[in-house]
Design an enzyme around this catalytic site. Structure first.
Site, short mmCIF file in Angstrom:
data_model
loop_
_atom_site.label_atom_id
_atom_site.label_comp_id
_atom_site.label_asym_id
_atom_site.label_seq_id
_atom_site.Cartn_x
_atom_site.Cartn_y
_atom_site.Cartn_z
N GLY A 43 -31.84 31.93 31.70
CA GLY A 43 -30.59 31.69 32.41
C GLY A 43 -30.35 32.54 33.63
O GLY A 43 -29.77 32.09 34.61
N ASP A 98 -26.77 35.61 33.16
CA ASP A 98 -25.97 34.55 33.76
C ASP A 98 -24.50 34.65 33.36
O ASP A 98 -23.61 34.55 34.18
CB ASP A 98 -26.54 33.15 33.43
N ASP A 101 -20.64 36.12 27.21
CA ASP A 101 -19.80 35.22 26.40
C ASP A 101 -19.29 36.01 25.19
O ASP A 101 -18.38 36.81 25.32
CB ASP A 101 -20.65 34.00 26.03
N VAL A 151 -19.84 25.75 31.07
CA VAL A 151 -20.28 25.52 32.45
C VAL A 151 -21.80 25.38 32.53
O VAL A 151 -22.53 25.88 31.68
CB VAL A 151 -19.79 26.65 33.38
#
Ligand code: IMP
Ligand code: MG
Length: 177
Positions: A43, A98, A101, A151
């Site tokens: 990512g 990236d 979370d 996203v």
């Protein structure tokens, strides 16, 4: 591929400007110290490629691939699928990802590099979803904080697709299996 995008959340122009801003902040922070930049594959590779080309200090670049925790509440170790080639002991380490979370991945990776005696470790993420956090971890450099929305693009995938979109977008419901 484009037809699966509901809306563009962060445009190409906004990405370019933000990467430049992050590179400036990182450059100031390290004040010419040599750096080891480690991207979390896959990512972070696109963001990291843009970012390191704007960093002026001597740096080494490596990447690591770790298993995700999808579907589990596992708290302990990460499974390393492809390890670093470079040593981190005694080095200033900047981990690039990236998105931050739940924080499980970055917390585990940071702990792992601390065990390998990195001199110090900082984290740079392009996106942050603070509302999703379950681990006590924050990034030192953050591109954009976003709401809890899934996203895609600029390295971020859904089911390994869409990493090559040049912007950050929100996926259409119909495209989600
Ligand atoms: P964490 O361990 O829960 O912080 O997971 C971080 C990883 O989850 C990221 O590196 C991404 O691979 C993935 N992820 C989290 N949110 C998104 C998203 O909105 N789109 C795509 N991938 C995501
Ligand atoms: Mg992913």
């Amino acid at each position: 591929m484009k037809e699966d995008v509901e809306k563009v959340l962060i445009s190409e122009e906004e990405i370019v400007a933000k990467v430049a801003q992050l590179a400036e902040a990182i450059t100031e922070t390290y004040n010419g110290e040599p750096l080891t930049v480690i991207a979390l594959s896959n990512g972070a590779l696109i963001f990291a490629a843009d970012l390191i080309r704007r960093l002026p200090m001597r740096l080494q670049f490596d990447n690591i691939m770790v298993s995700s925790y999808q579907g589990t509440e596992s708290t302990g170790k990460i499974k390393i699928l492809s390890d670093l080639k470079l040593p981190v002991a005694g080095r200033h380490v900047l981990i690039v990802d990236d998105i931050l979370d739940t924080g499980r991945t970055l917390k585990a990776v940071k702990d792992n590099f601390l065990d390998r005696n990195a001199l110090d470790i900082k984290i740079c993420v392009f996106l942050d979803k603070p509302s999703r956090r379950v681990k006590d971890i924050t990034a030192d450099f953050i591109g954009f904080s976003i709401d809890d929305e899934f996203v895609i693009g600029y390295g971020l995938d859904y089911d390994e697709m869409y990493r090559n979109l040049p912007y950050i977008g929100v996926i259409k419901q119909e495209a989600v299996k």
